[in-house]
Design an enzyme around this catalytic site. Structure first.
Site, PDB file in Angstrom:
ATOM      1  N   GLU A  90      -2.429  -3.033  -8.845  1.00 19.30           N
ATOM      2  CA  GLU A  90      -1.239  -2.196  -9.007  1.00 19.30           C
ATOM      3  C   GLU A  90      -1.205  -1.536 -10.381  1.00 19.30           C
ATOM      4  OE1 GLU A  90      -0.023  -6.267 -10.467  1.00 19.30           O
ATOM      5  OE2 GLU A  90      -1.307  -5.486  -8.893  1.00 19.30           O
ATOM      6  N   ASP A 126       0.829  -1.207   0.000  1.00 22.45           N
ATOM      7  CA  ASP A 126       0.000   0.000   0.000  1.00 22.45           C
ATOM      8  C   ASP A 126       0.864   1.258   0.000  1.00 22.45           C
ATOM      9  OD1 ASP A 126      -2.257  -1.579   0.016  1.00 22.45           O
ATOM     10  OD2 ASP A 126      -2.790  -1.165   2.108  1.00 22.45           O
TER      11      ASP A 126
END
Length: 158
Positions: A82, A56
């Site tokens: 992502e 994250d």
């Protein structure tokens, strides 16, 4: 409420719903734009080796860099996982490529605390030049992204 529906909670960027709205508006106004689709190379290894909280942090770091390095009018979105998309309007392919390449180099040079260096791969396509069908434009950008991955990662393909 629209903000929450159209925004990714982790990064604060537009999500797919917000992205679709932006692209639809640009097409209605007949505003040419390019789709810069990017993916963090080997992101699964980051999550597996350092944990999802560190993954994250990587996504937030990329977001912050993206917002600083692209023009104010460029639309930055989290496409999923992502993957990110930047919508760049009214620029020719050479300019879009140069912007994507500068961003790629910036990410590759950065060191992220506890993780080190990461890289991204990027694919580009344009509406209406690549296709007048937006789904086809996204597919072309995706194919170019996979070409970048297959040709060694950490590069831009269009």
């Amino acid at each position: 409420m629209d903000h929450h529906i159209n925004t990714d909670p982790l990064t604060g960027l537009l999500n797919r719903r917000g992205l679709n709205y932006v692209m639809t508006q640009k097409m209605k106004m007949n505003t040419p734009f390019s789709v810069v689709l990017m993916d963090v190379d080997h992101f699964k290894k980051i999550n597996d080796n350092y944990g999802h909280d560190q993954g994250d942090i990587v996504l937030k770091d990329i977001t912050n860099t993206m917002q600083r390095k692209f023009r104010k009018d460029d639309i930055c979105c989290r496409y999923g996982g992502e993957e990110f998309i930047i919508i760049i309007s009214n620029s020719n392919l050479a300019e879009v490529y140069e912007s994507a390449e500068r961003f790629r180099k910036e990410i590759a040079c950065k060191e992220i605390e506890n993780i080190g260096h990461i890289t991204i791969s990027i694919g580009i396509a344009s509406w209406p030049d690549s296709s007048k069908n937006i789904l086809e434009v996204l597919k072309i950008a995706d194919n170019n992204l996979y070409r970048a991955k297959n040709e060694g990662r950490n590069c831009v393909r269009h």
